[in-house]
Design a protein around this motif. Structure first.
Motif, PDB file in Angstrom:
ATOM      1  N   ALA A 241       0.840  -1.206   0.000  1.00 21.65           N
ATOM      2  CA  ALA A 241       0.000   0.000   0.000  1.00 21.65           C
ATOM      3  C   ALA A 241       0.871   1.251   0.000  1.00 21.65           C
ATOM      4  O   ALA A 241       0.591   2.225  -0.707  1.00 21.65           O
ATOM      5  N   LYS A 242       1.937   1.220   0.795  1.00 25.96           N
ATOM      6  CA  LYS A 242       2.859   2.369   0.829  1.00 25.96           C
ATOM      7  C   LYS A 242       3.485   2.618  -0.535  1.00 25.96           C
ATOM      8  O   LYS A 242       3.694   3.766  -0.931  1.00 25.96           O
ATOM      9  N   ALA A 243       3.764   1.534  -1.240  1.00 26.56           N
ATOM     10  CA  ALA A 243       4.387   1.670  -2.562  1.00 26.56           C
ATOM     11  C   ALA A 243       3.466   2.430  -3.515  1.00 26.56           C
ATOM     12  O   ALA A 243       3.925   3.001  -4.504  1.00 26.56           O
ATOM     13  N   LEU A 244       2.165   2.437  -3.215  1.00 29.11           N
ATOM     14  CA  LEU A 244       1.212   3.176  -4.045  1.00 29.11           C
ATOM     15  C   LEU A 244       1.139   4.645  -3.638  1.00 29.11           C
ATOM     16  O   LEU A 244       0.419   5.434  -4.240  1.00 29.11           O
ATOM     17  N   GLY A 245       1.843   5.014  -2.576  1.00 32.02           N
ATOM     18  CA  GLY A 245       1.982   6.427  -2.225  1.00 32.02           C
ATOM     19  C   GLY A 245       0.878   7.001  -1.356  1.00 32.02           C
ATOM     20  O   GLY A 245       0.723   8.216  -1.280  1.00 32.02           O
ATOM     21  N   VAL A 246       0.100   6.154  -0.679  1.00 30.08           N
ATOM     22  CA  VAL A 246      -0.966   6.686   0.177  1.00 30.08           C
ATOM     23  C   VAL A 246      -0.503   6.736   1.633  1.00 30.08           C
ATOM     24  O   VAL A 246       0.351   5.955   2.049  1.00 30.08           O
ATOM     25  N   PRO A 247      -1.072   7.670   2.430  1.00 27.65           N
ATOM     26  CA  PRO A 247      -0.739   7.705   3.853  1.00 27.65           C
ATOM     27  C   PRO A 247      -1.322   6.492   4.582  1.00 27.65           C
ATOM     28  O   PRO A 247      -2.429   6.047   4.273  1.00 27.65           O
ATOM     29  N   ILE A 248      -0.564   6.005   5.566  1.00 22.97           N
ATOM     30  CA  ILE A 248      -0.978   4.829   6.332  1.00 22.97           C
ATOM     31  C   ILE A 248      -1.096   5.192   7.813  1.00 22.97           C
ATOM     32  O   ILE A 248      -0.166   5.747   8.412  1.00 22.97           O
ATOM     33  N   VAL A 249      -2.268   4.855   8.388  1.00 22.72           N
ATOM     34  CA  VAL A 249      -2.519   5.024   9.821  1.00 22.72           C
ATOM     35  C   VAL A 249      -2.289   3.673  10.484  1.00 22.72           C
ATOM     36  O   VAL A 249      -2.710   2.643   9.960  1.00 22.72           O
ATOM     37  N   HIS A 250      -1.637   3.683  11.638  1.00 24.97           N
ATOM     38  CA  HIS A 250      -1.447   2.431  12.383  1.00 24.97           C
ATOM     39  C   HIS A 250      -2.120   2.587  13.729  1.00 24.97           C
ATOM     40  O   HIS A 250      -1.787   3.488  14.496  1.00 24.97           O
ATOM     41  N   PHE A 251      -3.064   1.704  14.008  1.00 27.20           N
ATOM     42  CA  PHE A 251      -3.893   1.831  15.217  1.00 27.20           C
ATOM     43  C   PHE A 251      -3.889   0.542  16.040  1.00 27.20           C
ATOM     44  O   PHE A 251      -3.953  -0.555  15.487  1.00 27.20           O
ATOM     45  N   GLY A 252      -3.820   0.688  17.342  1.00 31.09           N
ATOM     46  CA  GLY A 252      -3.965  -0.455  18.239  1.00 31.09           C
ATOM     47  C   GLY A 252      -4.727  -0.042  19.477  1.00 31.09           C
ATOM     48  O   GLY A 252      -4.929   1.150  19.728  1.00 31.09           O
ATOM     49  N   VAL A 253      -5.164  -1.005  20.257  1.00 32.43           N
ATOM     50  CA  VAL A 253      -5.907  -0.741  21.496  1.00 32.43           C
ATOM     51  C   VAL A 253      -5.009  -1.123  22.678  1.00 32.43           C
ATOM     52  O   VAL A 253      -4.423  -2.213  22.679  1.00 32.43           O
ATOM     53  N   GLY A 254      -4.856  -0.212  23.628  1.00 31.32           N
ATOM     54  CA  GLY A 254      -3.997  -0.495  24.782  1.00 31.32           C
ATOM     55  C   GLY A 254      -2.525  -0.545  24.400  1.00 31.32           C
ATOM     56  O   GLY A 254      -1.740  -1.272  25.003  1.00 31.32           O
TER      57      GLY A 254
END
Ligand code: CP3
Length: 351
Positions: A241-254
């Motif tokens: 997905a990054k190779a396509l040039g879009v921003p990536i959000v990384h989310f977790g709980v706790g």
């Protein structure tokens, strides 16, 4: 690989998006807001559409998935749509027998626990994701200037469902396997990274303008285990997905203790749950990372004045970060009154 010329990011449709500006580290005139699990059971129009259709079947029916994705955008005026699907869709698309049991979550017919079980996991045929591509294309055709966020489950969260056979609070078997048989663990997470990475990239290529990786259960890991046994696989999952040039959000709980490590996999934006104030989250990230979050979902059921004061505090603390996308600290609870969400969007846009 490049995005096609008709992708919303290339043809200019989403050029004025406040969400994408914030994901890129800017501060647009109005704060962008969307809600995790904005599509789904809090909406009567969703419950009406879903009558008689199994959850994963709904995800794989393009017209239905697209309509459900659009419902909260029409109703609430949020600044993004999130694709209606599920983290186990790529598992199902690969041919593994998984169902979503209402009130419980993903359940496997046969848990994956041994070296032989992992070796027998099938490859994902890219064509099996065609219903996802079709649903995304139909959705962005309707969304106009509002961006669509694609998403995927992170390898650890996905693997926890495979190993436990269903939802689990502490993922004891999963964490045991990580240490008891590190080779099998690495092969299992590689498989998860491969399929979930393909699922995310398919959504981006078909028209989504950003991606979010959900590592919902990573909060049960120590920093040492996360760094050694999980992070490299999450990094590989977002790479296509990054190779396509879009921003990536990384989310977790706790995942307050994991924030810098979760950012270090190459994410652009850190999603923060309700436990950690955003000013402290920003401090832990060196003050350089756009944040997303972190209204406590519990307060959606509190009196409006209580909720409003909390939301104002969240927005105020979010000013410590270079940019802020307002969201909940986890998903919308199913019994949420949807008019509260609409009012929240109006409040946030007015601040
Ligand atoms: O609006 C959105 O956020 C988009 C849709 C979305 C769904 N699942 C739809 C869904 C997203 C982003 C997910 C991701 C997902 N699925 C995660 C990561 C996010 C998180 O909540 O931490 C996880 C852990 C899952 C696995 C899963 N799927 C669970 C735990 C459940 C709940 C089971 C239940 O009935 O309580 C699901 C089912 C699911 N996924 C529903 C929806 C709308 C409910 C299904 C229904 O309507 O019957």
């Amino acid at each position: 690989m490049l995005l096609t010329v008709s992708h919303p990011l290339r043809d200019g449709r989403v050029a004025a998006s406040s969400l994408l500006a914030a994901y890129r580290g800017h501060r647009p005139a109005t704060a962008p807001v969307w809600f995790m699990r904005q599509a789904g059971r809090s909406l009567p129009e969703y419950r009406a559409l879903r009558v008689g259709t199994d959850m994963l079947e709904a995800c794989l029916t393009p017209d239905l998935a697209s309509e459900i994705t659009l419902q909260p955008v029409r109703r609430h005026g949020v600044d993004a749509a999130i694709f209606f699907s599920d983290i186990v869709i790529p598992v199902r698309a690969a041919g593994v027998d998984v169902r979503i049991v209402p009130g419980r979550g993903p359940v496997l017919a046969e848990p994956v626990r041994t070296a032989a079980d992992v070796a027998a996991l099938p490859a994902l045929d890219p064509a099996a994701l065609d219903p996802v591509r079709e649903a995304v294309a139909a959705t962005v055709a309707e969304l106009g200037s509002t961006p669509l966020i694609g998403f995927a489950g992170a390898p650890y969260t996905l693997a926890s469902y495979l190993v436990e056979g269903g939802p689990s609070k502490e993922q004891l078997r999963t964490r045991a396997l990580m240490h008891a048989d590190p080779d099998t663990w690495a092969r299992l997470l590689s498989w998860c990274a491969e399929i979930t990475g393909a699922f995310l990239a398919a959504q981006i290529a078909a028209g989504a303008s950003a991606g979010q990786l959900f590592d919902s259960w990573a909060g049960s890991l120590s920093l040492a285990d996360y760094t050694a046994h999980v992070a490299p696989h999450s990094e590989r999952a977002i790479a296509p997905a990054k190779a396509l040039g879009v921003p990536i959000v990384h989310f977790g709980v706790g995942t307050a203790e994991l924030l810098p490590a979760m950012h270090a996999i190459g994410a652009d934006v850190s999603g923060v749950d309700w436990r950690l104030p955003l000013d402290e989250a920003s401090r832990r990230l060196g003050g350089t990372v756009p944040l997303q979050g972190n209204i406590d979902p519990a307060l959606l059921a509190a009196p409006w004045a209580v909720l409003e004061a909390h939301v104002r505090d969240v927005v105020e603390r979010g000013r410590a970060a270079p940019a802020h996308v307002v969201n909940l600290g986890h998903g919308v609870p199913p019994d949420t009154n949807p008019t509260v969400l609409t009012r929240l969007v109006e409040l946030i846009h007015s601040l």
